[in-house]
Design a protein around this motif. Structure first.
Motif, PDB file in Angstrom:
ATOM      1  N   GLU A   1      36.168  40.921  32.098  1.00 65.02           N
ATOM      2  CA  GLU A   1      35.686  40.523  33.421  1.00 65.02           C
ATOM      3  C   GLU A   1      36.535  41.203  34.491  1.00 65.02           C
ATOM      4  N   PRO A   2      35.939  41.569  35.628  1.00 65.53           N
ATOM      5  CA  PRO A   2      36.739  42.183  36.696  1.00 65.53           C
ATOM      6  C   PRO A   2      37.728  41.173  37.280  1.00 65.53           C
ATOM      7  N   LEU A   3      38.869  41.682  37.728  1.00 66.32           N
ATOM      8  CA  LEU A   3      39.877  40.831  38.350  1.00 66.32           C
ATOM      9  C   LEU A   3      39.545  40.670  39.830  1.00 66.32           C
ATOM     10  N   ASP A   4      39.504  39.445  40.286  1.00 68.31           N
ATOM     11  CA  ASP A   4      39.203  39.169  41.699  1.00 68.31           C
ATOM     12  C   ASP A   4      40.439  38.637  42.401  1.00 68.31           C
ATOM     13  N   GLU A   5      41.581  39.242  42.148  1.00 69.59           N
ATOM     14  CA  GLU A   5      42.805  38.790  42.784  1.00 69.59           C
ATOM     15  C   GLU A   5      43.542  39.987  43.359  1.00 69.59           C
ATOM     16  N   ASP A   6      44.298  39.728  44.383  1.00 69.00           N
ATOM     17  CA  ASP A   6      45.107  40.776  44.992  1.00 69.00           C
ATOM     18  C   ASP A   6      46.437  40.853  44.258  1.00 69.00           C
ATOM     19  N   PHE A   7      46.885  42.064  44.033  1.00 70.41           N
ATOM     20  CA  PHE A   7      48.172  42.256  43.387  1.00 70.41           C
ATOM     21  C   PHE A   7      49.271  42.295  44.436  1.00 70.41           C
ATOM     22  N   ALA A   8      50.435  41.833  44.048  1.00 66.51           N
ATOM     23  CA  ALA A   8      51.576  41.826  44.967  1.00 66.51           C
ATOM     24  C   ALA A   8      51.967  43.262  45.300  1.00 66.51           C
TER      25      ALA A   8
END
Length: 76
Positions: A55-62
């Motif tokens: 599944e695609p990641l829907d979060e922002d990386f630090a």
């Protein structure tokens, strides 16, 4: 389902299974000319096949560069 390790099998059978693993071909065991078991190597998925199922990641990386000094220009 019963499971055993390859090392627990007789050496002849280990050799045949390793051959099937290398070639990708199935090994059919027969008795009185009638097949009663098939040993087939498990087909591993390629990395691309595995990645396509994620599944695609829907979060922002630090921002891992935050707070670091800028890089120096290095000439070779």
């Amino acid at each position: 389902m019963t499971q055993i390790t390859l090392a627990e099998l007789p050496e002849t059978l280990q050799t045949l299974i390793n051959q099937a693993k290398k070639t990708g071909e199935t090994l059919t065991i027969i008795q009185d000319g009638i097949p009663f078991a098939i040993i087939s190597p498990v087909q591993k998925k390629s990395l691309l096949q595995t990645l396509s199922t994620l599944e695609p990641l829907d979060e922002d990386f630090a921002d891992v560069d935050e707070g670091l000094l800028p890089l120096d220009d290095i000439e070779f």
